[in-house]
Design a protein around this motif. Structure first.
Motif, PDB file in Angstrom:
ATOM      1  N   LYS A   1      -5.223   3.808  -8.492  1.00  0.00           N
ATOM      2  CA  LYS A   1      -5.760   4.672  -7.436  1.00  0.00           C
ATOM      3  C   LYS A   1      -6.997   4.033  -6.806  1.00  0.00           C
ATOM      4  O   LYS A   1      -7.117   3.968  -5.570  1.00  0.00           O
ATOM      5  CB  LYS A   1      -6.111   6.049  -8.000  1.00  0.00           C
TER       6      LYS A   1
ATOM      7  N   LEU B   1      -5.987   1.053  -4.746  1.00  0.00           N
ATOM      8  CA  LEU B   1      -5.341   1.497  -3.511  1.00  0.00           C
ATOM      9  C   LEU B   1      -6.380   1.830  -2.445  1.00  0.00           C
ATOM     10  O   LEU B   1      -6.317   1.338  -1.316  1.00  0.00           O
ATOM     11  CB  LEU B   1      -4.463   2.720  -3.791  1.00  0.00           C
TER      12      LEU B   1
ATOM     13  N   ILE C   1       0.838  -1.196   0.000  1.00  0.00           N
ATOM     14  CA  ILE C   1       0.000   0.000   0.000  1.00  0.00           C
ATOM     15  C   ILE C   1       0.878   1.252   0.000  1.00  0.00           C
ATOM     16  O   ILE C   1       0.578   2.219  -0.715  1.00  0.00           O
ATOM     17  CB  ILE C   1      -0.983  -0.025   1.190  1.00  0.00           C
TER      18      ILE C   1
ATOM     19  N   ALA D   1       0.690   9.299  -5.834  1.00  0.00           N
ATOM     20  CA  ALA D   1       1.029  10.693  -5.522  1.00  0.00           C
ATOM     21  C   ALA D   1       2.012  11.262  -6.548  1.00  0.00           C
ATOM     22  O   ALA D   1       1.847  12.398  -7.014  1.00  0.00           O
ATOM     23  CB  ALA D   1       1.616  10.789  -4.124  1.00  0.00           C
TER      24      ALA D   1
ATOM     25  N   ILE E   1      -7.251  -0.103   1.146  1.00  0.00           N
ATOM     26  CA  ILE E   1      -7.267   0.581   2.439  1.00  0.00           C
ATOM     27  C   ILE E   1      -8.621   0.366   3.120  1.00  0.00           C
ATOM     28  O   ILE E   1      -8.687   0.084   4.316  1.00  0.00           O
ATOM     29  CB  ILE E   1      -6.951   2.080   2.269  1.00  0.00           C
TER      30      ILE E   1
ATOM     31  N   GLU F   1       2.157   1.918  -3.463  1.00  0.00           N
ATOM     32  CA  GLU F   1       1.091   2.425  -4.324  1.00  0.00           C
ATOM     33  C   GLU F   1       0.745   3.869  -3.993  1.00  0.00           C
ATOM     34  O   GLU F   1       0.486   4.663  -4.897  1.00  0.00           O
ATOM     35  CB  GLU F   1      -0.149   1.534  -4.241  1.00  0.00           C
ATOM     36  N   ILE F   2       0.739   4.219  -2.724  1.00  0.00           N
ATOM     37  CA  ILE F   2       0.501   5.618  -2.346  1.00  0.00           C
ATOM     38  C   ILE F   2       1.556   6.505  -3.000  1.00  0.00           C
ATOM     39  O   ILE F   2       1.235   7.547  -3.581  1.00  0.00           O
ATOM     40  CB  ILE F   2       0.513   5.797  -0.807  1.00  0.00           C
ATOM     41  N   CYS F   3       2.812   6.086  -2.916  1.00  0.00           N
ATOM     42  CA  CYS F   3       3.903   6.863  -3.517  1.00  0.00           C
ATOM     43  C   CYS F   3       3.736   6.979  -5.026  1.00  0.00           C
ATOM     44  O   CYS F   3       3.908   8.058  -5.596  1.00  0.00           O
ATOM     45  CB  CYS F   3       5.254   6.236  -3.171  1.00  0.00           C
TER      46      CYS F   3
END
Length: 121
Positions: free
Chosen positions: A47, A50, A19, A27, A54, A22-24
């Motif tokens: 997105k 992701l 996760i 973003a 979560i 994927e956030i990185c």
């Protein structure tokens, strides 16, 4: 006792990057070239997946009232993927008033699995 719906959702992401990774990625893509990203299906799939991941984790850890906001964000991003596909890939939303948030999130899981298969060499 195991929740079969949660188990099926988790298996959709069994080979996904972490996760945090994927956030990185999301973003970075969003910051680099917003206009280009808006037309990237990979961006919307990743997105939506992701936020779905979560939400799955939050729903497993907390009572529904606590996880509700995260689940709602997952639904919103899932609907963004559907909207992208309607606009750019010819998906029809005939009968869209019958489409639930859960339907959209399941669509994200299916599309993510398909997308991941195409990423393997």
């Amino acid at each position: 006792m195991t929740n079969p719906a949660r188990s099926a959702a988790v298996t959709a992401y069994v080979d996904a990057p972490s996760i945090i990774q994927e956030i990185c990625w999301v973003a970075k893509q969003g910051a680099e070239c917003r206009a280009k990203v808006m037309r990237s299906r990979a961006f919307w799939i990743r997105k939506a997946a992701l936020f779905d991941r979560i939400a799955i984790k939050e729903a497993a850890m907390y009572v529904p009232e606590v996880a509700a906001d995260v689940v709602e964000v997952a639904v919103v991003t899932a609907r963004q993927l559907v909207s992208f596909d309607v606009e750019y890939n010819g998906l029809s939303l005939r009968g869209s008033e019958l489409i639930t948030g859960d339907d959209c999130r399941e669509n994200v899981r299916q599309e993510y699995r398909k997308w991941r298969r195409t990423q393997r060499v």
